[in-house]
Scaffold this motif. Structure first.
Motif, mmCIF file in Angstrom:
data_model
loop_
_atom_site.group_PDB
_atom_site.id
_atom_site.type_symbol
_atom_site.label_atom_id
_atom_site.label_comp_id
_atom_site.label_asym_id
_atom_site.label_seq_id
_atom_site.Cartn_x
_atom_site.Cartn_y
_atom_site.Cartn_z
ATOM 1 N N PRO A 73 3.633 33.002 -28.294
ATOM 2 C CA PRO A 73 4.836 32.328 -29.436
ATOM 3 C C PRO A 73 5.783 32.126 -28.729
ATOM 4 O O PRO A 73 5.860 32.921 -27.661
ATOM 5 C CB PRO A 73 4.293 31.979 -31.028
ATOM 6 N N PRO A 74 6.430 30.835 -29.144
ATOM 7 C CA PRO A 74 8.183 31.179 -28.076
ATOM 8 C C PRO A 74 9.059 32.696 -28.577
ATOM 9 O O PRO A 74 8.634 33.128 -29.507
ATOM 10 C CB PRO A 74 8.785 29.903 -29.274
ATOM 11 N N PHE A 75 9.769 32.923 -27.688
ATOM 12 C CA PHE A 75 11.083 33.808 -28.386
ATOM 13 C C PHE A 75 9.244 34.622 -27.880
ATOM 14 O O PHE A 75 10.394 36.491 -28.040
ATOM 15 C CB PHE A 75 11.435 33.701 -29.321
ATOM 16 N N VAL A 76 8.053 35.134 -27.270
ATOM 17 C CA VAL A 76 7.940 35.982 -26.889
ATOM 18 C C VAL A 76 7.719 36.385 -25.282
ATOM 19 O O VAL A 76 6.863 35.204 -24.520
ATOM 20 C CB VAL A 76 7.080 36.327 -27.425
ATOM 21 N N PHE A 77 8.028 37.370 -24.489
ATOM 22 C CA PHE A 77 8.006 36.751 -23.061
ATOM 23 C C PHE A 77 6.799 38.185 -22.104
ATOM 24 O O PHE A 77 7.400 39.093 -22.124
ATOM 25 C CB PHE A 77 8.932 36.992 -22.690
ATOM 26 N N PRO A 78 6.321 37.691 -21.257
ATOM 27 C CA PRO A 78 5.751 38.754 -20.299
ATOM 28 C C PRO A 78 6.000 39.714 -19.361
ATOM 29 O O PRO A 78 6.493 39.120 -18.940
ATOM 30 C CB PRO A 78 4.277 38.502 -20.720
ATOM 31 N N VAL A 79 6.576 41.277 -19.864
ATOM 32 C CA VAL A 79 7.911 41.623 -18.981
ATOM 33 C C VAL A 79 7.362 42.561 -17.856
ATOM 34 O O VAL A 79 7.269 42.294 -16.768
ATOM 35 C CB VAL A 79 8.311 42.876 -20.505
ATOM 36 N N PHE A 80 5.543 43.044 -18.162
ATOM 37 C CA PHE A 80 5.021 43.538 -16.705
ATOM 38 C C PHE A 80 3.397 43.774 -17.343
ATOM 39 O O PHE A 80 3.386 43.873 -18.486
ATOM 40 C CB PHE A 80 5.465 44.681 -16.787
ATOM 41 N N GLY A 81 2.663 43.708 -16.508
ATOM 42 C CA GLY A 81 1.314 44.533 -17.085
ATOM 43 C C GLY A 81 1.008 45.943 -17.280
ATOM 44 O O GLY A 81 2.306 46.776 -16.276
ATOM 45 N N LEU A 82 0.074 46.556 -17.124
ATOM 46 C CA LEU A 82 0.048 48.336 -17.106
ATOM 47 C C LEU A 82 -1.785 48.455 -16.867
ATOM 48 O O LEU A 82 -2.291 48.264 -18.421
ATOM 49 C CB LEU A 82 0.413 49.013 -17.581
ATOM 50 N N CYS A 83 -2.461 49.090 -15.938
ATOM 51 C CA CYS A 83 -3.898 49.337 -15.864
ATOM 52 C C CYS A 83 -3.566 50.569 -16.469
ATOM 53 O O CYS A 83 -2.811 51.193 -16.023
ATOM 54 C CB CYS A 83 -4.009 49.139 -14.459
ATOM 55 N N VAL A 84 -4.573 51.149 -17.332
ATOM 56 C CA VAL A 84 -4.462 52.288 -17.944
ATOM 57 C C VAL A 84 -6.496 52.675 -16.979
ATOM 58 O O VAL A 84 -7.147 51.883 -17.504
ATOM 59 C CB VAL A 84 -4.605 52.401 -19.445
ATOM 60 N N GLY A 85 -6.928 53.741 -17.373
ATOM 61 C CA GLY A 85 -7.973 54.216 -17.126
ATOM 62 C C GLY A 85 -8.035 55.618 -16.296
ATOM 63 O O GLY A 85 -7.037 56.238 -15.392
ATOM 64 N N TYR A 86 -9.819 55.992 -15.937
ATOM 65 C CA TYR A 86 -9.879 57.008 -15.233
ATOM 66 C C TYR A 86 -9.151 56.826 -13.443
ATOM 67 O O TYR A 86 -10.327 56.276 -12.903
ATOM 68 C CB TYR A 86 -11.022 57.220 -15.665
ATOM 69 N N PRO A 87 -8.640 57.866 -13.032
ATOM 70 C CA PRO A 87 -8.982 58.049 -11.638
ATOM 71 C C PRO A 87 -10.029 57.643 -10.845
ATOM 72 O O PRO A 87 -10.571 58.930 -11.272
ATOM 73 C CB PRO A 87 -7.264 58.870 -11.260
ATOM 74 N N ASN A 88 -10.062 57.368 -9.944
ATOM 75 C CA ASN A 88 -11.032 57.871 -8.748
ATOM 76 C C ASN A 88 -10.859 58.914 -7.714
ATOM 77 O O ASN A 88 -10.018 58.541 -7.536
ATOM 78 C CB ASN A 88 -11.478 55.672 -7.565
ATOM 79 N N PRO A 89 -11.896 60.296 -8.426
ATOM 80 C CA PRO A 89 -11.559 61.173 -7.422
ATOM 81 C C PRO A 89 -11.450 60.877 -5.773
ATOM 82 O O PRO A 89 -10.649 61.564 -4.974
ATOM 83 C CB PRO A 89 -12.154 61.799 -8.444
ATOM 84 N N GLU A 90 -12.094 59.915 -5.700
ATOM 85 C CA GLU A 90 -11.831 59.905 -3.876
ATOM 86 C C GLU A 90 -10.820 59.238 -4.093
ATOM 87 O O GLU A 90 -11.170 58.947 -2.038
ATOM 88 C CB GLU A 90 -13.821 59.193 -3.641
#
Length: 273
Positions: free
Chosen positions: A173-190
């Motif tokens: 809605p108005p007055f709500v602004f996407p500042v940044f994203g963030l990936c979350v998960g288990y790192p690929n060990p390779e």
């Protein structure tokens, strides 16, 4: 527990100060941070997102107005669209969860209007700054929590190049602004990333007053450290940190879709007085 000497050497390219303090898991998690750009597809255990949000909500909030929100995107098609909007950074598709952190003044506007009050202060840039700060410190809390349980993360600032499309996709809605994203998960060990060296403390840490000219020696030293880092990591990077950073602010090319941010924010309802 990792040797603090080795962690400091990774973070600074050397051991820059006396580190004989009571070392603990919290310090290790913070100083060992690295951005993860390759993830396993494994889902997160039930309750993980709620714990990460609880950590985020435990961060300080200006005047306790709590002017942020976050959208967790797990649907593969929606993630794919966000990936496209963020310069096709493939790790957005790989990670089981993609958070979109929001500067959220829409909630306060709704509360004020429901009480018969006109939210005139939302026209001023100060409240937007507060909301961006709130979202940032909340997200950083979530990152520390995620990494403390073996998850990896990486911020995605490129969402700001397609903010209107992101807003439509997430029904903002108005007055709500996407500042940044963030990936979350288990790192690929390779494909484990290494800790990237940061500027020496004399370039960023000042006592009593700010000193600009005195940073030159530290910056020159950092340029040498980064050139060595690029060589060790077999990264084909020409020049040094100063050159790369200076070139980014010497033209508008680096800003790309963000150079019209004021107009974009106006479209989101922010007058920025």
């Amino acid at each position: 527990m990792t040797n603090p000497t080795e962690l400091l050497r990774s973070r600074y390219g050397e051991v820059p100060f006396n580190h004989e303090i009571d070392w603990n898991d919290s310090l290790e998690t913070l100083i060992a941070h690295r951005s993860v750009r390759s993830y396993l597809s494994d889902p997160l255990p039930p309750g993980t997102l709620e714990w990460l949000v609880a950590a985020a909500q435990s961060a300080p909030s200006s005047a306790n107005m709590q002017t942020w929100s976050v959208v967790a995107v797990e649907d593969q098609e929606r993630k794919a669209e966000l990936c496209r909007l963020a310069n096709n950074q493939v790790w957005i598709n790989q990670a089981p969860v993609f958070f979109v952190w929001l500067a959220d003044l829409g909630r306060l506007a709704h509360v004020a209007l429901s009480r018969g009050l006109t939210p005139v202060a939302l026209d001023y840039v100060e409240l937007l700054v507060k909301a961006i700060v709130d979202a940032s410190v909340a997200a950083q809390n979530a990152i520390v929590a995620a990494e403390s349980v073996g998850l990896g993360t990486v911020y995605i600032g490129a969402l700001r190049k397609s903010t209107q499309e992101v807003a439509t996709l997430l029904n903002l809605p108005p007055f709500v602004f996407p500042v940044f994203g963030l990936c979350v998960g288990y790192p690929n060990p390779e494909a484990q990333p290494v800790v990237k060296p940061r500027l020496p403390q004399p370039a960023v840490f000042h006592r009593e007053t700010y000193k600009l000219a005195e940073q030159d020696e530290a910056i020159t030293h950092y340029n040498d450290i980064m050139k060595e880092f690029y060589t060790e990591q077999k990264m084909n990077v020409a020049g040094d940190w100063s050159q790369h950073s200076a070139e980014r602010i010497a033209t508008l090319d680096y800003l790309k879709g963000c150079k019209d941010l004021r107009e974009t924010l106006n479209n989101f309802g922010f007058k920025l007085l």
